[in-house]
Design an enzyme around this catalytic site. Structure first.
Site, PDB file in Angstrom:
ATOM      1  CE1 TYR A   1      -4.119   1.400  -0.039  1.00  0.00           C
ATOM      2  CE2 TYR A   1      -3.532   2.779   1.582  1.00  0.00           C
ATOM      3  CZ  TYR A   1      -4.328   2.448   0.849  1.00  0.00           C
ATOM      4  OH  TYR A   1      -5.451   3.156   0.515  1.00  0.00           O
TER       5      TYR A   1
ATOM      6  CE  LYS B   1      -6.988   6.275   0.411  1.00  0.00           C
ATOM      7  NZ  LYS B   1      -8.109   7.101  -0.363  1.00  0.00           N
TER       8      LYS B   1
HETATM    9  P1  NAD Z   1     -12.431   3.635  -8.164  1.00  0.00           P
HETATM   10  O1  NAD Z   1     -11.295   3.390  -9.159  1.00  0.00           O
HETATM   11  O2  NAD Z   1     -13.542   2.927  -8.634  1.00  0.00           O
HETATM   12  O3  NAD Z   1     -12.379   5.125  -7.955  1.00  0.00           O
HETATM   13  C1  NAD Z   1     -11.261   6.182  -7.979  1.00  0.00           C
HETATM   14  C2  NAD Z   1     -11.803   7.333  -8.600  1.00  0.00           C
HETATM   15  O4  NAD Z   1     -10.614   8.436  -8.495  1.00  0.00           O
HETATM   16  C3  NAD Z   1     -12.096   7.282  -9.949  1.00  0.00           C
HETATM   17  O5  NAD Z   1     -13.481   7.587 -10.280  1.00  0.00           O
HETATM   18  C4  NAD Z   1     -11.178   8.026 -10.841  1.00  0.00           C
HETATM   19  O6  NAD Z   1     -11.721   8.747 -11.722  1.00  0.00           O
HETATM   20  C5  NAD Z   1     -10.970   9.175  -9.577  1.00  0.00           C
HETATM   21  N1  NAD Z   1      -9.566   9.779  -9.793  1.00  0.00           N
HETATM   22  C6  NAD Z   1      -8.430   9.445  -9.777  1.00  0.00           C
HETATM   23  N2  NAD Z   1      -7.662  10.541 -10.360  1.00  0.00           N
HETATM   24  C7  NAD Z   1      -8.430  11.760 -10.481  1.00  0.00           C
HETATM   25  C8  NAD Z   1      -8.059  12.870 -10.633  1.00  0.00           C
HETATM   26  N3  NAD Z   1      -6.751  13.529 -10.884  1.00  0.00           N
HETATM   27  N4  NAD Z   1      -9.143  13.934 -10.615  1.00  0.00           N
HETATM   28  C9  NAD Z   1     -10.383  13.415 -10.358  1.00  0.00           C
HETATM   29  N5  NAD Z   1     -10.966  12.231 -10.195  1.00  0.00           N
HETATM   30  C10 NAD Z   1      -9.729  11.303 -10.164  1.00  0.00           C
HETATM   31  O7  NAD Z   1     -11.911   3.146  -6.914  1.00  0.00           O
HETATM   32  P2  NAD Z   1     -12.452   2.922  -5.297  1.00  0.00           P
HETATM   33  O8  NAD Z   1     -11.968   1.785  -4.710  1.00  0.00           O
HETATM   34  O9  NAD Z   1     -14.010   2.927  -5.815  1.00  0.00           O
HETATM   35  O10 NAD Z   1     -11.991   4.389  -4.725  1.00  0.00           O
HETATM   36  C11 NAD Z   1     -12.674   5.313  -4.129  1.00  0.00           C
HETATM   37  C12 NAD Z   1     -11.954   5.646  -2.890  1.00  0.00           C
HETATM   38  O11 NAD Z   1     -12.064   4.652  -2.095  1.00  0.00           O
HETATM   39  C13 NAD Z   1     -10.475   6.002  -2.907  1.00  0.00           C
HETATM   40  O12 NAD Z   1     -10.226   7.060  -2.322  1.00  0.00           O
HETATM   41  C14 NAD Z   1      -9.920   4.806  -2.548  1.00  0.00           C
HETATM   42  O13 NAD Z   1      -8.818   4.921  -2.113  1.00  0.00           O
HETATM   43  C15 NAD Z   1     -10.771   4.491  -1.287  1.00  0.00           C
HETATM   44  N6  NAD Z   1     -10.949   3.330  -0.933  1.00  0.00           N
HETATM   45  C16 NAD Z   1     -10.769   2.056  -1.428  1.00  0.00           C
HETATM   46  C17 NAD Z   1     -10.984   0.619  -1.063  1.00  0.00           C
HETATM   47  C18 NAD Z   1     -10.958  -0.454  -1.726  1.00  0.00           C
HETATM   48  O14 NAD Z   1     -10.570  -1.385  -1.393  1.00  0.00           O
HETATM   49  N7  NAD Z   1     -11.305  -0.464  -3.148  1.00  0.00           N
HETATM   50  C19 NAD Z   1     -10.649   0.591   0.367  1.00  0.00           C
HETATM   51  C20 NAD Z   1     -10.752   1.706   1.299  1.00  0.00           C
HETATM   52  C21 NAD Z   1     -10.889   3.067   0.564  1.00  0.00           C
END
Ligand code: NAD
Length: 270
Positions: A164, A171
């Site tokens: 990570y 984060k």
């Molecule tokens: P995802 O890839 O579906 O979503 C990530 C989003 O970030 C995408 O829509 C992408 O277009 C956007 N993004 C990236 N760079 C960007 C930029 N420069 N400008 C505008 N938008 C931008 O994946 P997700 O897992 O749904 O992620 C959403 C959030 O949840 C993130 O912050 C991620 O770290 C967090 N998260 C995810 C998990 C997991 O296991 N998937 C766990 C905990 C937290």
């Protein structure tokens, strides 16, 4: 589509207007949250990066979204335009969902200390942490009647999770920023919280080496012995963004089937 998810319908968000940032496809956590908020009567606007437009619009339209704004969080002109459009369309906002993160996937593997470059450190911080500060400052101006904002984080901020790496550092900054923003905006009756979600299969997770193992290990070592569900994360978001969450701010809430609080898994004691 939203029908895949088991989401309670109701009126908890009736009369509330909000911005959803971070839907990329139907696996996105932001999509699950948006579907739940729509099922409770919220009026939504979606922001997206240009590359995702083709996927995001039909998804949004399927739950009644009419306002779509391109927003690249590293570009001030793009953000100015996005919030100007929001103000024109909505006038005021009641809530914001920030579900955005990015890092070079070549650095989400192996040794953190060996693999982390200055450029990617700064880019990861900019997109994944600073963007929430920028969004909060802009959104606050559209919240004269108070409001609620959430962001998405992960346990890698508090504990070392293999691969990570720099995203864990970003984060940690995001969670600290959540508390500082909550302090500043509290007197304006704007609540600001973070949901620390367990591993969920999305595009972002696919960028982390052995991301699939994170899901399997979450299932094996969590208290509930199950995957974190998008419905569970969306339910927490509904609580925080509706009036049900009225006394909670500056909090980081784990929605991870109880993975975060296990010190030593049973297997290690055998
Ligand atoms: P995802 O890839 O579906 O979503 C990530 C989003 O970030 C995408 O829509 C992408 O277009 C956007 N993004 C990236 N760079 C960007 C930029 N420069 N400008 C505008 N938008 C931008 O994946 P997700 O897992 O749904 O992620 C959403 C959030 O949840 C993130 O912050 C991620 O770290 C967090 N998260 C995810 C998990 C997991 O296991 N998937 C766990 C905990 C937290």
């Amino acid at each position: 589509m939203a029908d895949d998810l088991n989401l309670p319908k109701g009126d908890l968000m009736k009369g509330k207007k909000g911005l959803i940032m971070g839907v990329a496809n139907h696996n996105s956590i932001a999509w699950g949250i948006a579907s739940q908020l729509a099922a409770q009567g919220a009026e939504l606007a979606f922001s997206y990066i240009e590359a995702m437009e083709r996927r995001v619009k039909p998804l949004g339209e399927s739950i009644g979204v009419k306002v779509f704004v391109p927003a690249e969080v590293t570009d001030d002109a793009s953000m100015d335009q996005a919030f100007a459009t929001l103000e024109k369309e909505f006038g005021t906002l009641d809530f914001v969902v920030h579900a955005i993160a990015f890092s070079d996937k070549n650095e989400l593997r192996g040794s953190f200390v060996e693999n982390t470059t200055r450029d990617n450190f700064l880019m990861s911080m900019n997109i994944s942490a600073y963007s929430f500060v920028d969004v909060a400052r802009r959104a606050e101006k559209l919240m004269p009647n108070g409001g609620s904002m959430i962001t998405l984080t992960y346990l890698g901020s508090e504990r070392v999770i293999p691969n990570y790496n720099v995203m864990g550092v970003a984060k940690a900054a995001l969670e600290a920023a959540t508390r500082y923003i909550a302090r500043d905006l509290g007197p304006k009756k704007i609540r600001v919280n973070a949901i620390s979600a367990g591993a969920i299969r999305t595009l972002s997770l696919a960028g982390i080496q052995d991301g699939r193992k994170m899901i399997a290990q979450g299932r094996q070592f969590s208290a509930l012995k199950e995957d974190t569900s998008v419905e569970g994360v969306a339910g927490c978001a509904l609580w925080l963004l509706s009036d049900l969450g009225r006394s909670t701010t500056g909090e980081v809430i784990h929605v991870d089937a109880g993975f975060h609080m296990i010190g030593l898994p049973d297997e290690a004691a055998e």
